[in-house]
Design a protein around this motif. Structure first.
Motif, PDB file in Angstrom:
ATOM      1  N   ARG A 164       5.505   1.779  -2.277  1.00 20.54           N
ATOM      2  CA  ARG A 164       4.599   0.654  -2.529  1.00 20.54           C
ATOM      3  C   ARG A 164       3.592   0.503  -1.393  1.00 20.54           C
ATOM      4  O   ARG A 164       2.399   0.306  -1.620  1.00 20.54           O
ATOM      5  CB  ARG A 164       5.402  -0.633  -2.678  1.00 20.54           C
ATOM      6  N   ASP A 165       4.062   0.605  -0.167  1.00 26.79           N
ATOM      7  CA  ASP A 165       3.173   0.440   0.981  1.00 26.79           C
ATOM      8  C   ASP A 165       2.189   1.596   1.117  1.00 26.79           C
ATOM      9  O   ASP A 165       1.091   1.415   1.656  1.00 26.79           O
ATOM     10  CB  ASP A 165       3.997   0.300   2.262  1.00 26.79           C
ATOM     11  N   ALA A 166       2.570   2.793   0.648  1.00 23.93           N
ATOM     12  CA  ALA A 166       1.698   3.955   0.766  1.00 23.93           C
ATOM     13  C   ALA A 166       0.605   3.980  -0.301  1.00 23.93           C
ATOM     14  O   ALA A 166      -0.425   4.608  -0.111  1.00 23.93           O
ATOM     15  CB  ALA A 166       2.519   5.230   0.681  1.00 23.93           C
ATOM     16  N   LEU A 167       0.824   3.295  -1.414  1.00 25.39           N
ATOM     17  CA  LEU A 167      -0.177   3.293  -2.480  1.00 25.39           C
ATOM     18  C   LEU A 167      -1.347   2.380  -2.107  1.00 25.39           C
ATOM     19  O   LEU A 167      -1.154   1.294  -1.580  1.00 25.39           O
ATOM     20  CB  LEU A 167       0.442   2.805  -3.799  1.00 25.39           C
ATOM     21  N   PRO A 168      -2.554   2.841  -2.405  1.00 20.87           N
ATOM     22  CA  PRO A 168      -3.698   1.968  -2.134  1.00 20.87           C
ATOM     23  C   PRO A 168      -3.713   0.802  -3.128  1.00 20.87           C
ATOM     24  O   PRO A 168      -3.215   0.901  -4.244  1.00 20.87           O
ATOM     25  CB  PRO A 168      -4.909   2.870  -2.340  1.00 20.87           C
ATOM     26  N   THR A 169      -4.275  -0.303  -2.705  1.00 19.60           N
ATOM     27  CA  THR A 169      -4.369  -1.464  -3.575  1.00 19.60           C
ATOM     28  C   THR A 169      -5.454  -1.222  -4.604  1.00 19.60           C
ATOM     29  O   THR A 169      -6.587  -0.890  -4.263  1.00 19.60           O
ATOM     30  CB  THR A 169      -4.698  -2.722  -2.749  1.00 19.60           C
ATOM     31  N   ALA A 170      -5.136  -1.390  -5.841  1.00 23.77           N
ATOM     32  CA  ALA A 170      -6.101  -1.181  -6.921  1.00 23.77           C
ATOM     33  C   ALA A 170      -6.955  -2.424  -7.085  1.00 23.77           C
ATOM     34  O   ALA A 170      -6.455  -3.545  -7.004  1.00 23.77           O
ATOM     35  CB  ALA A 170      -5.376  -0.849  -8.215  1.00 23.77           C
TER      36      ALA A 170
END
Length: 61
Positions: free
Chosen positions: A50-56
C-alpha cells in the motif's frame, strides 16, 4: 464368553481411527499456534505494498 472377551481385547480395528484423531488434533494445534504470526506478517506485507503504490488522482466528475 471368555473367547468373546479375548477377541474384543485383541481387536485393533478402532485403534486406527483413534490414531487419526490424535494426528488431526496435533495438526490443528500446530495450525492454531502458527496462524497469528502468519497473519501479522501478511498485514506487514500488504502495508508495504500500500505504501509503495502511488496515490491515484480522484476520478473527474
Amino acid at each position: 464368553m471368555l473367547s468373546s472377551i479375548t477377541r474384543f481385547l485383541r481387536d485393533e480395528e478402532g485403534a486406527t481411527a483413534i490414531e487419526y484423531g490424535i494426528i488431526a488434533g496435533l495438526i490443528s494445534i500446530a495450525i492454531v499456534s502458527v496462524l497469528p504470526g502468519v497473519g501479522t506478517r501478511l498485514v506487514t506485507v500488504f502495508e508495504r505494498i500500500r505504501d509503495a503504490l502511488p496515490t491515484a488522482p480522484a476520478p473527474a466528475g
